[in-house]
Design an enzyme around this catalytic site. Structure first.
Site, PDB file in Angstrom:
ATOM      1  N   PRO A 189     -10.620   2.732 -10.316  1.00 28.35           N
ATOM      2  CA  PRO A 189     -10.443   4.106 -10.783  1.00 28.35           C
ATOM      3  C   PRO A 189     -11.767   4.794 -11.079  1.00 28.35           C
ATOM      4  CG  PRO A 189      -8.869   2.650 -11.847  1.00 28.35           C
ATOM      5  CD  PRO A 189      -9.809   1.774 -11.069  1.00 28.35           C
ATOM      6  N   GLY A 231     -17.728   0.373  -2.790  1.00 28.96           N
ATOM      7  CA  GLY A 231     -17.621   0.545  -4.229  1.00 28.96           C
ATOM      8  C   GLY A 231     -16.609   1.576  -4.666  1.00 28.96           C
ATOM      9  N   PHE A 259     -13.518  -3.037  -0.223  1.00 30.84           N
ATOM     10  CA  PHE A 259     -14.240  -2.283  -1.266  1.00 30.84           C
ATOM     11  C   PHE A 259     -15.755  -2.395  -1.083  1.00 30.84           C
ATOM     12  CE2 PHE A 259     -10.468  -2.965  -4.400  1.00 30.84           C
ATOM     13  CZ  PHE A 259      -9.705  -2.071  -3.666  1.00 30.84           C
ATOM     14  N   TYR A 316       0.854  -1.192   0.000  1.00 28.20           N
ATOM     15  CA  TYR A 316       0.000   0.000   0.000  1.00 28.20           C
ATOM     16  C   TYR A 316       0.892   1.245   0.000  1.00 28.20           C
ATOM     17  CZ  TYR A 316      -4.208  -2.668   1.372  1.00 28.20           C
ATOM     18  OH  TYR A 316      -5.274  -3.530   1.426  1.00 28.20           O
TER      19      TYR A 316
END
Length: 316
Positions: A235, A231, A228, A77
């Site tokens: 990108p 959502g 996630f 990360y």
């Protein structure tokens, strides 16, 4: 969690607390069900510029003040030279006694941000040691084997990789093992090799392929930790908004009823999936941090849960 409380109660305006949604145990470690994902601390790879270092440090320290004791991170990360592990180490050392830092290994990224081939089992020790060095610890609380380098699940046996991590656990470098981006069959295989305390998979209101896996982890007392879930992992994605528009009207209606944001509704729905489901929303914004933690107090009615459950087209 009571799902029949009235919608007349909006999210409290008082200071949010990460223990509002209760706790779960990762092996012998107790964590509040609302945690913090570190991926967004420095910004995402497609952002125009890294996020403010000062904001990231403020987010981390404020998270601890609000009771967050579960942070999810990884050595891969980073954006440009901004490393999530380095930010965590800088902001939080000396670490609180109850803080659980979960990291993950197997994928790796080059300094230009591109993912490299997945690590071989014999390369995992180096990745574990790198996380230990970056975080300034003598061992890692939880290490997830992150299977594959993309968002899609990849087939294959996880046995050799899990076995290599189990050896590092026996050597004292790792306390507990988890597994990420996997199928029910891969989880079952992993459990024959070593105890598994958590599963991290992509999951949310509109991404429900793993409903059966949520139930499988519940039966085995394993934490299910969606990533996630709002959502915002691709990108151009906006937190709380599905890229294909699915479910936006339903989420918005529930949010309006509670004077909440769509992101808070999605987080609350996630927590309602079971007491073993943990949330690790990521942010580089102090204001969004407090909104995320406040979602742990949001109680959805049975009708609202049914409405949200019905929007997914890929439920298992």
């Amino acid at each position: 969690m009571n799902t029949e409380q009235s919608t007349t109660n909006s999210i409290p305006t008082s200071t949010p607390a990460a223990n509002a949604a209760g706790t779960w145990r990762l092996g012998d470690l107790t964590v509040n069900r609302i945690g913090l994902g570190a991926m967004r601390l420095g910004g995402m790879p497609w952002d125009e510029k890294p996020r403010s270092r000062e904001d990231a440090i403020t987010v981390l320290r404020r998270a601890i003040e609000l009771g967050v004791n579960h942070i999810d991170t990884a050595a891969f990360y980073f954006v440009v030279t901004r490393s999530a592990n380095e930010l965590i180490s800088t902001a939080l050392q000396p670490y609180p006694d109850d803080l659980v830092i979960a990291t993950k290994v197997a994928p790796a990224r080059s300094r230009d941000g591109e993912f490299e081939p997945m690590a071989r089992p014999d390369q995992l020790r180096g990745q574990v040691e790198e996380n230990i060095r970056q975080l300034g610890r003598d061992h890692l609380d939880v290490v997830n084997l992150r299977w594959g380098t993309g968002l899609e699940k990849e087939a294959g046996s996880v046995a050799e990789h899990v076995g290599a991590l189990a050896e590092l656990r026996d050597a004292g470098l790792i306390r507990h093992l988890g597994i990420s981006n996997i199928s029910a069959e891969q989880l079952t295989e992993a459990m024959t090799i070593a105890p598994v305390v958590c599963v991290q998979n992509r999951y949310g209101v509109t991404e429900r392929q793993d409903d059966d896996l949520v139930e499988l982890t519940r039966r085995h007392g394993i934490a299910f930790v969606p990533f996630f879930a709002m959502g915002a992992g691709v990108p151009g994605a906006v937190p709380g908004v599905s890229a294909d528009q699915t479910g936006q009207a339903e989420v918005a209606a529930v949010a309006e009823a509670h004077d909440a944001t769509p992101t808070q509704v999605r987080l609350a729905w996630t927590l309602h999936r079971g007491p073993h489901v943990l949330a690790i929303p990521g942010t580089g914004s102090p204001a969004h941090l407090e909104e995320n933690i406040a979602a742990g107090s949001l109680q959805l009615t049975g009708d609202e849960l049914a409405l949200l459950d019905g929007v997914a087209t890929d439920a298992a």
